[in-house]
Write an enzyme that holds these catalytic residues in place. Structure first.
Site, PDB file in Angstrom:
ATOM      1  CE  LYS A 226      -3.992   1.981   2.486  1.00  0.00           C
ATOM      2  NZ  LYS A 226      -4.915   1.811   3.636  1.00  0.00           N
TER       3      LYS A 226
ATOM      4  CB  SER B 292      -8.204   3.665   2.509  1.00  0.00           C
ATOM      5  OG  SER B 292      -7.418   3.098   3.533  1.00  0.00           O
TER       6      SER B 292
ATOM      7  CB  SER C 153      -8.541   0.833   5.466  1.00  0.00           C
ATOM      8  OG  SER C 153      -9.252   2.012   5.261  1.00  0.00           O
TER       9      SER C 153
HETATM   10  N1  GLN Z   1     -13.200   4.328   5.872  1.00  0.00           N
HETATM   11  C1  GLN Z   1     -12.717   4.759   7.146  1.00  0.00           C
HETATM   12  C2  GLN Z   1     -12.298   6.206   7.048  1.00  0.00           C
HETATM   13  O1  GLN Z   1     -12.520   6.778   6.041  1.00  0.00           O
HETATM   14  C3  GLN Z   1     -11.567   3.888   7.569  1.00  0.00           C
HETATM   15  C4  GLN Z   1     -10.331   4.194   6.831  1.00  0.00           C
HETATM   16  C5  GLN Z   1      -9.169   3.309   7.236  1.00  0.00           C
HETATM   17  O2  GLN Z   1      -9.343   2.284   7.886  1.00  0.00           O
HETATM   18  N2  GLN Z   1      -7.982   3.756   6.888  1.00  0.00           N
HETATM   19  O3  GLN Z   1     -11.770   6.767   7.948  1.00  0.00           O
END
Ligand code: GLN
Length: 485
Positions: free
Chosen positions: A78, A153, A177
């Protein structure tokens, strides 16, 4: 043979028997990337030359009998984990040209184990989002249906594995995410206990929630990557000083003696009927495998988790992102008339809309007069949620929920409605608030779209979760289905 379709353990067997080489395997993955990535866009950066060179070194290591189970296996990382000499953008204009002078500890551990790094995976900007549409560069697409999102994400990391571009990948999970996109792409995604995996070199989003974990084609591979990345790191002050077990020992195909709770609070309004029936079928399967199942209401404060998360995470983000001031590194706005003007222009042009929204939410929640009403209250809710999980784990070895209330949604569908987007993580983010581990495994399809099953464990309960995930996986063939690509 389609080498790119192999799992880690299958590829490692072939490498050990010299039936293929890491260079062949790496070329197969690079060819696959060339063939399908234009359609799904999992990668921000592809490192073809570096990967082939690493593959050559891995082949020498294998010949010398110095291989680990990950030696010579191509992976995607990532793009929020620092990679020495390779651009690390967080899918943001702010870091578009940032080349770190050092490796994140996880990247170094995998390199030491012989990883071949294919490239850096697309993500929501600074990991803020649930669809990968918030990447400043381009959205990634779900390989099961390219009109739909892969989740986020860590969307690029999950697409790369589901589309057989990479054999495995790493993601990060602050509120779901790793698990939500793993569920949306029908791959295995594991978020370990807070502190189990070092975050040194992970670009910070919300420091009390962030955790790195593996994304793999099956549970055996998940255990193999966990063996390589878990463990104490003095470079991360939140790292747990605990021995790392051999996670492959948890891969036993029955669940006798395990008590599993199914919390009713996760049967949220808005859950799609197809997801609900796939989930119920999966729970029945767990019972057939010998687990004792109890349905009930154990986690009453779950309904406040989302609200607490969207105070805590943006507050920490607003502090963490203050460092992008255009002075030391990253994007810097040209033609500013003063220091303040430079700061304003840099942030205006460097950050996307969702990141700005988070910074404003967080700055507001932390400001004098509002701190007690928002931030402090959210921390109190956090304590209640944690205590509630502790009480549940006095009775159960693990809790079972769907990974997300819906199947992958259409690209664009939730872009104008941030709250709808945030609801996609309703089942995953309480886990980060409590700092406990959880895994998502493929659990079926609704009209050709993937559904994930989540198992949540006690602190350092990774082994129990792997056992549940493995037993379930071995009794199904969901993980063997391939995308139409
Ligand atoms: N979707 C959640 C957010 O927007 C979690 C994101 C994540 O786990 N990095 O904060």
């Amino acid at each position: 043979m389609d080498l790119h379709r192999l799992t880690i353990h299958e590829a490692a067997d072939l490498l050990r028997r010299r039936e293929t080489s890491s260079q062949e395997l790496t070329r197969a993955c690079l060819d696959r990337i060339a063939a399908v990535d234009p359609a799904v866009r999992a990668f921000v950066t592809v490192c073809a030359d570096g990967a082939l060179q690493q593959a050559g070194e891995a082949d020498r290591r294998i010949t010398n009998g110095e291989a680990t189970p990950l030696t010579g296996i191509p992976a995607a990382i990532k793009d929020n984990m620092c990679t020495r000499g390779v651009r690390t953008t967080c899918s943001s204009r702010m870091l578009e040209g940032f080349v770190p002078p050092y490796n994140a500890t996880v990247v170094q551990s995998l390199s030491d184990a012989g990883m071949v790094m294919l490239g850096k995976a697309n993500m929501d900007e600074f990991a803020m989002g649930s669809s990968t549409e918030h990447s400043a560069f381009f959205p990634s697409r779900n390989p099961w249906d390219r009109a739909r999102v892969p989740g986020g994400s860590s969307g690029g990391s999950c697409v790369a594995v589901a589309a057989d571009e990479a054999i495995y990948s790493l993601g990060s999970d602050t509120g779901g995410s790793i698990r939500q996109p793993a569920g949306f792409c029908s791959v295995v995604g594991f978020k370990p206990t807070y502190g189990r995996v070092s975050r040194f070199g992970l670009v910070a989003f919300a420091s009390s929630l962030d955790q790195i974990g593996p994304i793999t084609k099956d549970v055996t591979d998940c255990a193999l990557v966990m063996n390589a990345i878990c463990g104490y790191d003095p470079g991360d002050s939140t790292s747990l000083n605990q021995p790392t077990p051999d996670y492959t020992r948890s891969l036993v195909p029955d669940l006798k003696g395990l008590r599993l709770g199914v919390p009713q609070e996760y049967a949220v309004a808005g859950m799609q009927p197809g997801v609900e029936s796939a989930f119920k079928a999966a729970v029945r399967r767990l019972a057939e495998l010998g687990a004792e199942i109890e349905w009930g209401a154990f986690l009453p404060h779950t309904r406040y988790a989302l609200a607490a998360y969207y105070i805590i995470a943006p507050s920490e983000a607003s502090a963490n992102l203050a460092r992008y001031d255009g002075v030391k590194y990253g994007f810097s706005a040209p033609e500013a008339s003063s220091m303040w003007d430079a700061l304003e222009k840099t942030k205006q042009a460097g950050f996307g809309a969702e990141v700005k929204r988070r910074i404003m939410l967080g700055t507001y929640a932390l400001s004098a007069g509002y701190y007690d009403a928002y931030y402090l209250k959210a921390q109190k809710v956090r304590t209640l949620i944690r205590q509630e999980f502790d009480r549940a784990f006095a009775r159960f070895d693990a809790l079972i929920t769907p990974t997300s209330p819906t199947v992958p949604f259409k690209i664009g569908e939730k872009m104008d409605d941030p709250v709808q987007m945030y609801l996609s993580d309703i089942c995953t983010l309480p886990v980060n608030i409590a700092g406990i581990p959880a895994v998502s495994v493929p659990a079926g399809f609704v009209d050709g779209l993937p559904v994930g099953l989540q198992a949540i464990g006690k602190p350092l309960g990774e082994e129990t979760l792997l056992r549940i995930a493995f037993a379930y996986e071995q009794s199904t063939d969901w993980h063997k289905r391939k995308t139409p690509l």
